[in-house]
Each structure stands twice: as structure tokens, then as C-alpha cells.
Design an enzyme around this catalytic site. Structure first.
Site, PDB file in Angstrom:
ATOM      1  N   SER A  50       0.826  -1.211   0.000  1.00 43.32           N
ATOM      2  CA  SER A  50       0.000   0.000   0.000  1.00 43.32           C
ATOM      3  C   SER A  50       0.858   1.258   0.000  1.00 43.32           C
ATOM      4  O   SER A  50       2.004   1.254   0.454  1.00 43.32           O
ATOM      5  CB  SER A  50      -0.911   0.013   1.224  1.00 43.32           C
ATOM      6  OG  SER A  50      -1.697  -1.152   1.272  1.00 43.32           O
TER       7      SER A  50
HETATM    8  N1  SAH Z   1      -1.026  -4.721   4.045  1.00 45.49           N
HETATM    9  C1  SAH Z   1      -0.247  -4.717   2.836  1.00 45.49           C
HETATM   10  C2  SAH Z   1      -1.105  -4.506   1.616  1.00 45.49           C
HETATM   11  C3  SAH Z   1      -1.313  -5.753   0.875  1.00 45.49           C
HETATM   12  S1  SAH Z   1      -2.410  -5.633  -0.515  1.00 45.49           S
HETATM   13  C4  SAH Z   1       0.849  -3.697   2.972  1.00 45.49           C
HETATM   14  O1  SAH Z   1       1.404  -3.601   4.033  1.00 45.49           O
HETATM   15  O2  SAH Z   1       1.201  -3.020   2.035  1.00 45.49           O
HETATM   16  C5  SAH Z   1      -3.846  -6.431   0.109  1.00 45.49           C
HETATM   17  C6  SAH Z   1      -3.749  -7.887   0.385  1.00 45.49           C
HETATM   18  O3  SAH Z   1      -5.063  -8.324   0.728  1.00 45.49           O
HETATM   19  C7  SAH Z   1      -3.340  -8.764  -0.805  1.00 45.49           C
HETATM   20  O4  SAH Z   1      -2.170  -9.454  -0.474  1.00 45.49           O
HETATM   21  C8  SAH Z   1      -4.520  -9.718  -0.994  1.00 45.49           C
HETATM   22  O5  SAH Z   1      -4.151 -11.036  -1.348  1.00 45.49           O
HETATM   23  C9  SAH Z   1      -5.168  -9.686   0.378  1.00 45.49           C
HETATM   24  N2  SAH Z   1      -6.567 -10.116   0.445  1.00 45.49           N
HETATM   25  C10 SAH Z   1      -7.585  -9.863  -0.410  1.00 45.49           C
HETATM   26  N3  SAH Z   1      -8.717 -10.464   0.017  1.00 45.49           N
HETATM   27  C11 SAH Z   1      -8.412 -11.103   1.186  1.00 45.49           C
HETATM   28  C12 SAH Z   1      -9.143 -11.913   2.109  1.00 45.49           C
HETATM   29  N4  SAH Z   1     -10.435 -12.212   1.925  1.00 45.49           N
HETATM   30  N5  SAH Z   1      -8.498 -12.391   3.189  1.00 45.49           N
HETATM   31  C13 SAH Z   1      -7.185 -12.136   3.408  1.00 45.49           C
HETATM   32  N6  SAH Z   1      -6.433 -11.389   2.566  1.00 45.49           N
HETATM   33  C14 SAH Z   1      -7.034 -10.879   1.471  1.00 45.49           C
END
Ligand code: SAH
Length: 207
Positions: free
Chosen positions: A51
Site C-alpha cells: 500500500s
Molecule cells: N497490508 C499490505 C497490503 C497488501 S495488498 C501492505 O502492508 O502493504 C492487500 C492484500 O489483501 C493482498 O495481499 C490480498 O491477497 C489480500 N486479500 C484480499 N482479500 C483477502 C481476504 N479475503 N483475506 C485475506 N487477505 C485478502
């Protein structure tokens, strides 16, 4: 990077300190390291992104605004969407315990490897579908989602403590996401819709 985020209006010293402490370049591919401290999202594999740090800071600051966090430090926090683990590391400096769940095994494992050198005893990485939240750690003082769906799953609201706050992107109009804050008050849920954001989609099931 942190000075820029401060200029965007993030005031919480706790959040700014956490962003200053967690080295973002450790969470991305070395080929992208030159961009690690720009306020931008970057690919982390499997079609997902780390993010934008400005948005991480904004969401963390909103989380600290929970009623329950007025008198005492933030207790247990649930993050949906661990990705590479960056936000989990930031949250670990702001909350007593962090539970972070990821639905893609490859990223869950990547986050585990990324976080290992930090030795954060209060971060618990979980592999599973975060749509169901994580009942074992409930109730949570804060819930934060890094992926946006059409609605906020009921399980998340049920797992929120009274006085707790949920911060999540949600689709509000045709394909457009906005940041939504849900406060669990003794009388019920209070919902506030904030600015537009761009997060990867919330998906169900594991892969
Ligand atoms: N928190 C991260 C951002 C990751 S992007 C950071 O520090 O930058 C968002 C993540 O959400 C992705 O890896 C995606 O696979 C996950 N995601 C989407 N739907 C989800 C669900 N139902 N349960 C768990 N993770 C999920």
C-alpha cells in the site's frame, strides 16, 4: 517520505514514529528499492501491491481515533490482507497485539520471511480467508483492511469491541472505492464515509 506524509496532514506522533522506524525497502523486491520511500504503491507479486505509505499512515491514524484508544493504548488489532507484511510491522509499534491474515499462501510466506529479522513478538501472521475475520483473537480494538469489497463482512463488525473502530476501503459507486470508518458504539454501529482510495479487491477463499 515521512516528512511528506506529515505535510499531507497526518499528525499522530505515534504513527509518524512508526513509519520512520519500519524500513519499507525491506518489504519489496530489490529491483524496486529505489522507489521504496516514494509515496506510491508498488508490486509485491501475485498481482498484489504494498500500500501507499501515505494511506497506511492515514488509516493507522484513523484507527488510533477509536473511542477505546482514548484512555489506553490500542489493544488487539486485526489486519485483513497482510501482503508483504509492511503495515503489520507499522501496526506492531502502535498496538499491543497484531493479528494479520492473508488469503494467498505465497504472500503469507513472503511476509513471514520479511518480518523474521524484525523479531516482532506481538505480530501473529495467519493464513486464511479474512472475510470471516479471525474469531479467536476477538474482540478487537481495531480492524483494518488492505483490500476493498462491495460491503463490510458481518464477521468484522461482530468481532469489533465496543468502542472499537474498523477502517476499510469499500466500493461506494460504480467501481469507485472510498475509505469507510465504522465505530462500534454501545447503541450500535456508526458509519462514516471518507475520501476515495484505490486498493486491490477483497476476494473470498484461499489460494
Ligand atoms: N497490508 C499490505 C497490503 C497488501 S495488498 C501492505 O502492508 O502493504 C492487500 C492484500 O489483501 C493482498 O495481499 C490480498 O491477497 C489480500 N486479500 C484480499 N482479500 C483477502 C481476504 N479475503 N483475506 C485475506 N487477505 C485478502
Amino acid at each position: 517520505m515521512v516528512r511528506k506524509i506529515e505535510a499531507q496532514g497526518v499528525k499522530s506522533a505515534l504513527v509518524l514514529r512508526a513509519l520512520n522506524t519500519v524500513e519499507r525497502h525491506r518489504f519489496i523486491d530489490s529491483a524496486l528499492a529505489a522507489q521504496a520511500y516514494e509515496d506510491t504503491s508498488l508490486p509485491i507479486g501475485l498481482g498484489q501491491t504494498i500500500s501507499k505509505p501515505g494511506v497506511v499512515a492515514r488509516m493507522c491514524e484513523l484507527l488510533l481515533g477509536a473511542e477505546i484508544a482514548r484512555q489506553a493504548p490500542l489493544g488487539r488489532v486485526l489486519e485483513i490482507g497482510t501482503g508483504c507484511g509492511y503495515q503489520a510491522a507499522v501496526l506492531s509499534l502502535m498496538a499491543r497485539e497484531v493479528y494479520s491474515i492473508e488469503r494467498l499462501r505465497g504472500l503469507h510466506e513472503k511476509a513471514r520471511a520479511n518480518l523474521r529479522p524484525f523479531r516482532l513478538a506481538n505480530v501473529h501472521l495467519l493464513f486464511g480467508d479474512g472475510m470471516a475475520g479471525y474469531a479467536k483473537g476477538a474482540p478487537y480494538a481495531g480492524i483494518i483492511a488492505a483490500a476493498g469489497g462491495e460491503m463490510i463482512p458481518d464477521a468484522w463488525c461482530e468481532q469489533l469491541a465496543i468502542g472499537g473502530r474498523l477502517v476499510a476501503p469499500m466500493v461506494t459507486r460504480a467501481g469507485q472505492q472510498a475509505l469507510v470508518v465504522l465505530d462500534r458504539m454501545p447503541q450500535g454501529l456508526r458509519r462514516t464515509v471518507l475520501e476515495d482510495v484505490h486498493f486491490v479487491p477483497l476476494k473470498s477463499g484461499i489460494a
